[in-house]
Design a protein around this motif. Structure first.
Motif, short mmCIF file in Angstrom:
data_model
loop_
_atom_site.label_atom_id
_atom_site.label_comp_id
_atom_site.label_asym_id
_atom_site.label_seq_id
_atom_site.Cartn_x
_atom_site.Cartn_y
_atom_site.Cartn_z
N LYS A 18 0.81 -1.22 0.00
CA LYS A 18 0.00 0.00 0.00
C LYS A 18 0.85 1.27 0.00
N LEU A 19 2.15 1.14 0.30
CA LEU A 19 3.03 2.30 0.24
C LEU A 19 3.65 2.50 -1.15
N VAL A 20 3.40 1.55 -2.05
CA VAL A 20 4.01 1.62 -3.38
C VAL A 20 3.68 2.93 -4.11
N PRO A 21 2.42 3.42 -4.09
CA PRO A 21 2.15 4.69 -4.78
C PRO A 21 3.00 5.85 -4.28
N TYR A 22 3.29 5.86 -2.96
CA TYR A 22 4.14 6.93 -2.41
C TYR A 22 5.57 6.80 -2.94
N ALA A 23 6.03 5.57 -3.08
CA ALA A 23 7.38 5.35 -3.63
C ALA A 23 7.44 5.79 -5.09
N GLU A 24 6.38 5.50 -5.84
CA GLU A 24 6.34 5.91 -7.25
C GLU A 24 6.36 7.43 -7.38
N LYS A 25 5.64 8.11 -6.50
CA LYS A 25 5.64 9.57 -6.54
C LYS A 25 7.03 10.13 -6.19
N ALA A 26 7.69 9.49 -5.22
CA ALA A 26 9.04 9.93 -4.86
C ALA A 26 9.99 9.78 -6.05
N SER A 332 5.43 3.24 13.13
CA SER A 332 6.14 2.70 11.97
C SER A 332 5.43 3.07 10.67
N GLU A 333 4.11 3.14 10.69
CA GLU A 333 3.37 3.48 9.48
C GLU A 333 3.60 4.94 9.10
N ARG A 334 3.52 5.83 10.08
CA ARG A 334 3.76 7.25 9.79
C ARG A 334 5.19 7.49 9.32
N PHE A 335 6.13 6.81 9.97
CA PHE A 335 7.54 6.99 9.60
C PHE A 335 7.79 6.51 8.17
N ALA A 336 7.26 5.35 7.82
CA ALA A 336 7.47 4.80 6.47
C ALA A 336 6.89 5.72 5.41
N GLN A 337 5.70 6.26 5.68
CA GLN A 337 5.08 7.18 4.71
C GLN A 337 5.83 8.50 4.65
N GLY A 347 19.22 13.35 -2.31
CA GLY A 347 18.40 12.83 -3.40
C GLY A 347 17.98 11.38 -3.24
N GLN A 348 18.02 10.86 -1.98
CA GLN A 348 17.72 9.45 -1.74
C GLN A 348 16.77 9.30 -0.56
N THR A 349 16.04 8.21 -0.54
CA THR A 349 15.24 7.86 0.62
C THR A 349 15.07 6.34 0.67
N VAL A 350 14.30 5.86 1.66
CA VAL A 350 14.20 4.42 1.91
C VAL A 350 12.73 4.02 2.00
N MET A 351 12.42 2.86 1.47
CA MET A 351 11.08 2.30 1.61
C MET A 351 11.15 1.12 2.57
N LEU A 352 10.35 1.19 3.64
CA LEU A 352 10.32 0.18 4.69
C LEU A 352 8.96 -0.50 4.73
N ALA A 353 8.88 -1.61 5.42
CA ALA A 353 7.60 -2.29 5.65
C ALA A 353 7.25 -2.14 7.13
N LYS A 392 17.27 11.81 12.61
CA LYS A 392 17.69 13.07 13.24
C LYS A 392 16.61 14.15 13.12
N VAL A 393 15.79 14.06 12.05
CA VAL A 393 14.85 15.16 11.77
C VAL A 393 13.39 14.70 11.79
N TYR A 394 13.13 13.42 11.99
CA TYR A 394 11.76 12.95 11.99
C TYR A 394 10.98 13.56 13.15
N PRO A 395 9.83 14.19 12.91
CA PRO A 395 9.09 14.87 13.97
C PRO A 395 8.62 13.95 15.09
#
Length: 401
Positions: A18-26, A332-337, A347-353, A392-395
């Motif tokens: 379900k996080l795949v669309p967010y990865a595609e947008k990134a 974990s859900e908020r962090f992954a999104q 210019g990089q990020t990570v996709m987690l489950a 370091k910066v995650y709210p």
């Protein structure tokens, strides 16, 4: 128009996908995404399997046997012999992926309303299969705090009710990487005998054990042969996820006969897939040694890198190519999104489950994620660096001591 069925409305989406669309947008924004979310091996499929499909020129792609092509099943028997599992071709039902084999096992062995005990965390799609079969999953408490081991016998047996009919385990485990011990298998055998339960085992990660750890197969447990169902697949072993070919294995002839009747929905396993899988069984042993060593190196690489990050704990898994990682986060859900929508580092990020997707209960997994170390070591290190900077910066970061 008529309403959809309850199953059509209420079946849960895959928490991994379900996080795949967010990865595609990134990606569309030009951000490189390191995929630690899904168990898709990046190691090449054995060349013998590729060549087998390439060399088909004048074959008729005819219907095959409902249980799977006999030549493929006989060759599978030889593979099982090589790993110490004694079965015949008549004990095998070839399925459309290991997923169909799990769904078949639940549907054949359990009635709607029956319970199946499953150690949590567990493969997310078990929930969906159970809902489709009308079966209730009852989680067996197993956490990162106790290294995901099974609970003591007395705690285990307290979970059993008159509705309990089966136990389902994954060994080596997805999502934890845990490998069940000889003592735990003896305990499972005793419980199955005492309560006359089915024991189902998802063994698709059999080839991925490290540090001398041995993967015991349920097919080798004495005295419960008629109660046992094993699930297997070529997806991970040969990097053939898209081939979608699995195996349901049982010495209980009634289970195989019922599986054949269930197979009417798809008539027979795909012909081309069986051609590729049968050829893959000729893969040289050197391939497995190289793959095994590479995954062991990737495991060491990512576990070491993650444990150097303040507030992060990643246990060393003994098998599969996954680990559950505890992070200093609120959700974990908020962090992954958030990683996919709002964060980037060079210019990089990570996709987690998110680990919440691997639990039946809601009180676990909120600060845990599953990682899959199926990408190259340099990419694993880059992903770990991204996570270090993200934390370091995650709210919603939690304070660590």
């Amino acid at each position: 128009m008529p309403n959809l069925s309850d199953k059509g409305v209420y079946l849960p989406p895959s928490p991994i996908r379900k996080l795949v669309p967010y990865a595609e947008k990134a990606k569309s924004r030009g951000i490189k995404v390191y995929h630690l979310n899904i168990g898709q091996p990046d190691i090449c499929t054995p060349q013998v399997a590729v060549d087998a499909v390439k060399n088909i020129s004048d074959h008729v792609f005819e219907y095959g046997h409902s249980a799977g092509n006999e030549s493929y099943r006989r060759k599978l028997v030889k593979y099982y012999e090589s790993v110490g599992i004694d079965v015949t071709a008549d004990d095998l039902m070839i399925t459309v992926g290991g997923s169909e084999a799990i769904f078949m096992a639940m549907t054949i062995c359990l009635n709607p309303g029956d319970e199946v005990l499953v150690p949590e965390p567990f493969y997310a799609n078990y929930n969906g299969f159970a809902m489709e079969a009308g079966v209730n999953i009852k989680p067996i408490s197993s956490t990162i705090a106790n290294d995901f081991a099974l609970p003591p016998m007395e705690d285990f047996e307290r979970l059993i009710t008159p509705r309990t009919k089966a136990i389902l385990i994954c060994n080596p485990n997805n999502p934890t990487g845990y490998v069940y011990s000889e003592e735990e298998y003896a305990q499972l055998r005793d419980i199955v005998l005492r309560h006359d339960l089915y024991l189902m085992a998802d063994e698709v990660y059999r080839e991925f054990c490290y540090d001398g750890t041995q993967c015991i197969s349920v097919m080798n447990l004495k005295g419960i042969e008629q109660n046992v169902v094993m699930i297997d697949s070529v997806s991970k072993r040969y990097s053939m996820c898209g081939v979608r070919l699995g195996t349901l294995v049982s010495r209980n002839k009634a289970i195989i006969a019922a599986a054949l009747r269930m197979g009417q929905a798809r008539l027979c396993p795909p012909y081309l897939a069986q051609v590729a899988a049968e050829a893959a069984l000729d893969t040289p042993a050197s391939y497995f040694r190289e793959v095994h060593d590479e995954y062991a190196a990737r495991r060491n690489c990512i576990v070491e890198a993650l444990n150097k990050i303040e507030g992060v704990y990643c246990p060393m898994p003994k098998g599969s190519f996954y680990s559950i990682v505890k992070l200093p986060i609120d959700s974990s859900e908020r962090f992954a999104q958030w990683l996919l929508e709002e964060f980037e580092y060079k210019g990089q990020t990570v996709m987690l489950a998110p680990a919440t997707g691997f639990y039946a209960s809601c009180y676990l997994g909120h600060d845990e994620v599953r990682i899959a170390y199926v990408i190259k070591r340099e990419d694993l290190l880059a992903a770990a660096e991204c996570l270090r900077e993200a934390l370091k910066v995650y709210p919603g970061r939690k304070t660590t001591r």
